[in-house]
Design an enzyme around this catalytic site. Structure first.
Site, PDB file in Angstrom:
ATOM      1  N   ALA A  66       0.862  -1.174   0.000  1.00 57.53           N
ATOM      2  CA  ALA A  66       0.000   0.000   0.000  1.00 57.53           C
ATOM      3  C   ALA A  66       0.902   1.228   0.000  1.00 57.53           C
ATOM      4  O   ALA A  66       2.074   1.150   0.375  1.00 57.53           O
ATOM      5  CB  ALA A  66      -0.883  -0.033   1.231  1.00 57.53           C
ATOM      6  N   GLY A 111       0.533  -5.134   0.760  1.00 52.77           N
ATOM      7  CA  GLY A 111      -0.508  -5.190  -0.274  1.00 52.77           C
ATOM      8  C   GLY A 111      -0.037  -5.892  -1.544  1.00 52.77           C
ATOM      9  O   GLY A 111      -0.843  -6.439  -2.295  1.00 52.77           O
ATOM     10  N   GLU A 114      -0.522  -9.424  -0.963  1.00 48.62           N
ATOM     11  CA  GLU A 114      -1.981  -9.644  -0.959  1.00 48.62           C
ATOM     12  C   GLU A 114      -2.556  -9.672  -2.380  1.00 48.62           C
ATOM     13  O   GLU A 114      -3.484 -10.420  -2.663  1.00 48.62           O
ATOM     14  CB  GLU A 114      -2.656  -8.569  -0.094  1.00 48.62           C
ATOM     15  CG  GLU A 114      -2.347  -8.801   1.385  1.00 48.62           C
ATOM     16  CD  GLU A 114      -2.763  -7.645   2.269  1.00 48.62           C
ATOM     17  OE1 GLU A 114      -2.295  -6.511   2.020  1.00 48.62           O
ATOM     18  OE2 GLU A 114      -3.555  -7.860   3.186  1.00 48.62           O
ATOM     19  N   GLU A 134       3.554  -5.218   7.492  1.00 49.70           N
ATOM     20  CA  GLU A 134       2.704  -4.170   8.083  1.00 49.70           C
ATOM     21  C   GLU A 134       2.941  -3.996   9.576  1.00 49.70           C
ATOM     22  O   GLU A 134       2.809  -2.896  10.114  1.00 49.70           O
ATOM     23  CB  GLU A 134       1.207  -4.503   7.853  1.00 49.70           C
ATOM     24  CG  GLU A 134       0.738  -4.376   6.417  1.00 49.70           C
ATOM     25  CD  GLU A 134       0.917  -5.642   5.597  1.00 49.70           C
ATOM     26  OE1 GLU A 134       1.663  -6.551   6.024  1.00 49.70           O
ATOM     27  OE2 GLU A 134       0.312  -5.723   4.514  1.00 49.70           O
TER      28      GLU A 134
HETATM   29  N1  DAK Z   1       4.656   3.182  -0.404  1.00 47.63           N
HETATM   30  C1  DAK Z   1       5.104   4.340  -0.931  1.00 47.63           C
HETATM   31  N2  DAK Z   1       6.361   4.510  -1.373  1.00 47.63           N
HETATM   32  C2  DAK Z   1       7.182   3.454  -1.289  1.00 47.63           C
HETATM   33  C3  DAK Z   1       6.778   2.205  -0.773  1.00 47.63           C
HETATM   34  C4  DAK Z   1       5.436   2.092  -0.320  1.00 47.63           C
HETATM   35  N3  DAK Z   1       4.954   0.949   0.139  1.00 47.63           N
HETATM   36  N4  DAK Z   1       7.843   1.358  -0.805  1.00 47.63           N
HETATM   37  C5  DAK Z   1       8.850   2.061  -1.356  1.00 47.63           C
HETATM   38  N5  DAK Z   1       8.471   3.314  -1.629  1.00 47.63           N
HETATM   39  C6  DAK Z   1       9.271   4.378  -2.220  1.00 47.63           C
HETATM   40  C7  DAK Z   1      10.340   4.850  -1.235  1.00 47.63           C
HETATM   41  O1  DAK Z   1       9.791   5.794  -0.331  1.00 47.63           O
HETATM   42  C8  DAK Z   1      11.350   5.469  -2.172  1.00 47.63           C
HETATM   43  O2  DAK Z   1      10.875   6.726  -2.582  1.00 47.63           O
HETATM   44  P1  DAK Z   1      11.899   7.980  -2.727  1.00 47.63           P
HETATM   45  O3  DAK Z   1      12.535   8.143  -1.396  1.00 47.63           O
HETATM   46  O4  DAK Z   1      12.865   7.563  -3.793  1.00 47.63           O
HETATM   47  O5  DAK Z   1      10.990   9.126  -3.119  1.00 47.63           O
HETATM   48  C9  DAK Z   1      11.294   4.552  -3.391  1.00 47.63           C
HETATM   49  O6  DAK Z   1      10.026   3.867  -3.308  1.00 47.63           O
HETATM   50  C10 DAK Z   1      12.393   3.486  -3.385  1.00 47.63           C
HETATM   51  O7  DAK Z   1      12.341   2.805  -2.133  1.00 47.63           O
HETATM   52  P2  DAK Z   1      13.624   2.645  -1.191  1.00 47.63           P
HETATM   53  O8  DAK Z   1      14.575   3.771  -1.364  1.00 47.63           O
HETATM   54  O9  DAK Z   1      13.119   2.363   0.186  1.00 47.63           O
HETATM   55  O10 DAK Z   1      14.273   1.323  -1.832  1.00 47.63           O
HETATM   56  P3  DAK Z   1      15.174   0.241  -1.096  1.00 47.63           P
HETATM   57  O11 DAK Z   1      15.708  -0.620  -2.176  1.00 47.63           O
HETATM   58  O12 DAK Z   1      16.125   0.874  -0.146  1.00 47.63           O
HETATM   59  O13 DAK Z   1      14.135  -0.635  -0.228  1.00 47.63           O
HETATM   60  C11 DAK Z   1      12.077  -1.820   0.179  1.00 47.63           C
HETATM   61  C12 DAK Z   1      13.154  -1.378  -0.883  1.00 47.63           C
HETATM   62  C13 DAK Z   1      10.928  -2.490  -0.592  1.00 47.63           C
HETATM   63  C14 DAK Z   1      12.707  -2.856   1.116  1.00 47.63           C
HETATM   64  C15 DAK Z   1      11.621  -0.584   0.974  1.00 47.63           C
HETATM   65  O14 DAK Z   1      11.222   0.426   0.039  1.00 47.63           O
HETATM   66  C16 DAK Z   1      10.453  -0.854   1.874  1.00 47.63           C
HETATM   67  O15 DAK Z   1      10.598  -1.441   2.960  1.00 47.63           O
HETATM   68  N6  DAK Z   1       9.251  -0.428   1.461  1.00 47.63           N
HETATM   69  C17 DAK Z   1       8.065  -0.522   2.243  1.00 47.63           C
HETATM   70  C18 DAK Z   1       7.581  -1.932   2.217  1.00 47.63           C
HETATM   71  C19 DAK Z   1       6.369  -2.100   3.110  1.00 47.63           C
HETATM   72  O16 DAK Z   1       6.407  -1.877   4.340  1.00 47.63           O
HETATM   73  N7  DAK Z   1       5.264  -2.494   2.492  1.00 47.63           N
HETATM   74  C20 DAK Z   1       4.053  -2.686   3.177  1.00 47.63           C
HETATM   75  C21 DAK Z   1       3.273  -1.428   3.058  1.00 47.63           C
HETATM   76  S1  DAK Z   1       1.910  -1.446   4.156  1.00 47.63           S
HETATM   77  C22 DAK Z   1      -5.309  -1.574   4.785  1.00 47.63           C
HETATM   78  C23 DAK Z   1      -5.161  -1.959   3.501  1.00 47.63           C
HETATM   79  C24 DAK Z   1      -3.942  -2.334   3.029  1.00 47.63           C
HETATM   80  C25 DAK Z   1      -2.853  -2.305   3.876  1.00 47.63           C
HETATM   81  C26 DAK Z   1      -3.023  -1.916   5.153  1.00 47.63           C
HETATM   82  C27 DAK Z   1      -4.235  -1.549   5.634  1.00 47.63           C
HETATM   83  N8  DAK Z   1      -6.585  -1.207   5.255  1.00 47.63           N
HETATM   84  C28 DAK Z   1      -7.677  -1.739   4.499  1.00 47.63           C
HETATM   85  C29 DAK Z   1      -6.798  -0.700   6.501  1.00 47.63           C
HETATM   86  C30 DAK Z   1      -1.605  -2.655   3.349  1.00 47.63           C
HETATM   87  C31 DAK Z   1      -0.538  -2.141   3.921  1.00 47.63           C
HETATM   88  C32 DAK Z   1       0.747  -2.241   3.291  1.00 47.63           C
HETATM   89  O17 DAK Z   1       0.908  -2.794   2.233  1.00 47.63           O
END
Ligand code: DAK
Length: 260
Positions: A66, A111, A114, A134
């Site tokens: 997400a 997501g 998912e 998450e």
């Molecule tokens: N959202 C937005 N931007 C993201 C992103 C994300 N999930 N993941 C990466 N980016 C962006 C980074 O901010 C960065 O942007 P800039 O700084 O260049 O502007 C760019 O993508 C490159 O990322 P990194 O610089 O971090 O790249 P790395 O190679 O160092 O790391 C990584 C890659 C995938 C390990 C890291 O980016 C990371 O940990 N990303 C987040 C992964 C994560 O936590 N995903 C889960 C998201 S939470 C709900 C519905 C759905 C959900 C929840 C609730 N409700 C119905 C209530 C779902 C939640 C999720 O999916």
């Protein structure tokens, strides 16, 4: 249709739909989800398309989850709208009549995992990473991860992945039954297209009946599931494709299915 956050290519009955926000690792923004829902609905209606492949643009990510930046700014009403839109997309994806194969080419997190769980099955490149991180953001999976992941890999493994937020690689994902096959990054799309084209050559009515029976029967009592199968099986006998398949076998020739 022209999309800002998706790429679409259709070839020999196979649609390749690519999440295209590589700068944000294809994170699921509201705009992307709106386009995704519209694209799936269009593909479902398009008779030229028999099978859909989902993948991510760039070499790094399928979908990194997400959109964290957008979620940080949301109030509760916006979070509810965002959540409803995501659920709408994934339940449409899961129940559309055409098979959808996820071709996971890098990070499929939160997501992103998912989305893959709502697909019919998953192929991955050997650099793919899956996970439900998450918990590290103080939240839990919100697009069905707590429901579909246990059904796919079993309750205990799902609990471990969701409670720790740990990521797993493609090989481990294959071992636990999340991923069907693993390829090199170069082979992933060609091999997925090969499988998709094989499926596209079958009777679309039989594929639809199989998908419906598997989905409708999965969470219910097996004998009730077999009743669903009986109905889906027998309905095919009113169709030209079943007559053609059975006749072609007896005439020792390949069948020509027409989807009727
Ligand atoms: N959202 C937005 N931007 C993201 C992103 C994300 N999930 N993941 C990466 N980016 C962006 C980074 O901010 C960065 O942007 P800039 O700084 O260049 O502007 C760019 O993508 C490159 O990322 P990194 O610089 O971090 O790249 P790395 O190679 O160092 O790391 C990584 C890659 C995938 C390990 C890291 O980016 C990371 O940990 N990303 C987040 C992964 C994560 O936590 N995903 C889960 C998201 S939470 C709900 C519905 C759905 C959900 C929840 C609730 N409700 C119905 C209530 C779902 C939640 C999720 O999916």
């Amino acid at each position: 249709m022209v999309y800002e956050n998706l790429l679409l290519e259709i070839e020999e009955g196979v649609a390749l739909l690519t999440f295209n926000r590589p700068k944000a690792l294809n994170a699921l923004s509201t705009d992307l989800l709106n386009e995704f829902r519209d694209a799936l609905q269009e593909l479902e209606k398009n008779d030229e398309v028999k099978v859909v492949i989902l993948t991510g643009a760039g070499s790094k990510a399928f979908v990194a989850g997400a959109d964290i930046a957008a979620m940080k700014e949301m109030n509760s009403q916006e979070a509810l709208d965002y959540s409803s839109l995501g659920h709408e997309c994934l339940s449409y994806l899961e129940t559309m009549s055409k098979p959808v194969i996820a071709a996971v080419n890098g990070f499929a997190l939160g997501g992103g995992t998912e989305v893959t769980l709502a697909c019919d099955f998953i192929f991955a490149s050997d650099n793919a990473k899956f996970g439900q991180p998450e918990i590290n953001l103080g939240i839990i999976p919100g697009y069905g991860g707590t429901q579909r992941l246990p059904r796919t890999v079993g309750k205990n493994l799902a609990r471990e992945l969701i409670y720790t937020g740990d990521l797993i690689g493609a090989e481990r994902a294959r071992e636990i039954g999340l991923v069907n096959k693993v390829f090199s990054p170069e082979e992933l799309i060609p091999e997925t297209k090969k499988a998709a084209k094989k499926i596209a050559g079958k009777s679309t009515l039989a594929i639809k009946a199989a998908k419906t029976a598997i989905n409708a029967g999965y969470d219910i009592d097996q004998s009730d599931g077999c009743e669903i199968e009986k109905k889906a099986f027998s309905q095919l006998f009113d169709c030209k494709d079943a007559k053609e398949g059975l006749t072609a076998f007896l005439e020792k020739r390949p069948p020509k299915f027409i989807g009727q």
